[in-house]
Design an enzyme around this catalytic site. Structure first.
Site, PDB file in Angstrom:
ATOM      1  N   GLN A  63       3.209   9.936   0.808  1.00  0.00           N
ATOM      2  CA  GLN A  63       4.512   9.257   0.865  1.00  0.00           C
ATOM      3  C   GLN A  63       5.385   9.569  -0.351  1.00  0.00           C
ATOM      4  OE1 GLN A  63       2.568   5.281   2.017  1.00  0.00           O
ATOM      5  NE2 GLN A  63       4.585   5.152   2.959  1.00  0.00           N
ATOM      6  N   HIS A  80      -2.204   7.561   7.092  1.00  0.00           N
ATOM      7  CA  HIS A  80      -1.200   8.423   6.445  1.00  0.00           C
ATOM      8  C   HIS A  80      -1.823   9.753   5.998  1.00  0.00           C
ATOM      9  CE1 HIS A  80       2.598   6.326   6.103  1.00  0.00           C
ATOM     10  NE2 HIS A  80       2.050   5.238   5.595  1.00  0.00           N
ATOM     11  N   GLY A  90       0.834  -1.191   0.000  1.00  0.00           N
ATOM     12  CA  GLY A  90       0.000   0.000   0.000  1.00  0.00           C
ATOM     13  C   GLY A  90       0.872   1.245   0.000  1.00  0.00           C
ATOM     14  N   CYS A  94       6.202  -0.121   7.248  1.00  0.00           N
ATOM     15  CA  CYS A  94       5.804   0.981   6.370  1.00  0.00           C
ATOM     16  C   CYS A  94       6.984   1.369   5.495  1.00  0.00           C
ATOM     17  CB  CYS A  94       5.372   2.174   7.232  1.00  0.00           C
ATOM     18  SG  CYS A  94       4.974   3.644   6.283  1.00  0.00           S
ATOM     19  N   LEU A  95       6.735   1.619   4.210  1.00  0.00           N
ATOM     20  CA  LEU A  95       7.817   1.995   3.294  1.00  0.00           C
ATOM     21  C   LEU A  95       8.490   3.296   3.724  1.00  0.00           C
ATOM     22  CD1 LEU A  95       6.195   1.120  -0.160  1.00  0.00           C
ATOM     23  CD2 LEU A  95       7.878  -0.211   1.126  1.00  0.00           C
ATOM     24  N   HIS A 117      -4.039   1.475   7.757  1.00  0.00           N
ATOM     25  CA  HIS A 117      -2.680   2.032   7.718  1.00  0.00           C
ATOM     26  C   HIS A 117      -2.584   3.191   6.718  1.00  0.00           C
ATOM     27  CE1 HIS A 117       1.865   1.489   7.720  1.00  0.00           C
ATOM     28  NE2 HIS A 117       1.676   2.224   6.641  1.00  0.00           N
ATOM     29  N   GLU A 118      -3.104   2.967   5.509  1.00  0.00           N
ATOM     30  CA  GLU A 118      -2.964   3.998   4.469  1.00  0.00           C
ATOM     31  C   GLU A 118      -3.844   5.212   4.760  1.00  0.00           C
ATOM     32  OE1 GLU A 118      -0.480   3.666   2.675  1.00  0.00           O
ATOM     33  OE2 GLU A 118      -0.171   1.537   3.046  1.00  0.00           O
TER      34      GLU A 118
HETATM   35 NI    NI Z   1       2.891   3.355   5.473  1.00  0.00          NI
END
Ligand code: NI
Length: 154
Positions: free
Chosen positions: A51, A136, A46, A90-91, A132-133
């Site tokens: 991001q 963000h 995701g 998380c990226l 999660h997304e």
């Molecule tokens: Ni993330």
């Protein structure tokens, strides 16, 4: 399509609130296509627009690998069920993993790239990705809600 630079923790933009999308144009489509490229390239499931440095309420998710591409614009969680403790990463926070509490089942309402509204229900990993997304988009990071960090050597 292009791979964009992923912002990492410490970059102030990740703590900002993203804005509602009101224009569903080619520029938005390019952003979403680039977000998929960027996510697959980084082997994530995701990615939120913030991001890649764009403060728009847009996320892409694929928890199964290119077969189930989901793009959610202005997503809102309308229902959750259950709770489970699950590992997460998380990226934007490379090298860090921890356990968080997530609903077992989540229903979201969101628009697609053309402005049409849809509702999606996901369980387990997909439910986790929705939460999660969407966090963000309001400046949240999973590390804010980790109940237990996972050590590197595990
Ligand atoms: Ni993330």
């Amino acid at each position: 399509m292009a791979i964009r630079f992923i912002r990492e923790e410490g970059d102030d933009i990740l703590r900002k609130k993203s804005r509602e999308v009101t224009v569903f144009d080619e520029r938005l489509h390019t952003l979403l296509d680039d977000m998929f490229d960027t996510m697959y390239s980084a082997e994530g499931v995701g990615l939120a627009a913030v991001q890649v440095g764009v403060l728009k309420r847009a996320i892409v998710i694929d928890t199964r690998g290119e077969n189930e591409k989901l793009e959610l614009i202005n997503p809102v969680i309308v229902k959750t069920e259950g709770e489970r403790k699950t590992a997460e990463g998380c990226l934007s926070v490379p090298g860090v993993r921890g356990y968080v509490l997530r609903p077992e089942k989540v229903t979201v309402r969101a628009k697609d790239r053309y402005g049409e509204e849809h509702e999606y229900t996901g369980e387990d990993l997909l439910a986790q990705a929705f939460c999660h997304e969407i966090e963000h988009l309001d400046g949240g990071l999973f590390i804010d809600k980790v109940v237990e960090f996972i050590e590197d050597d595990e």
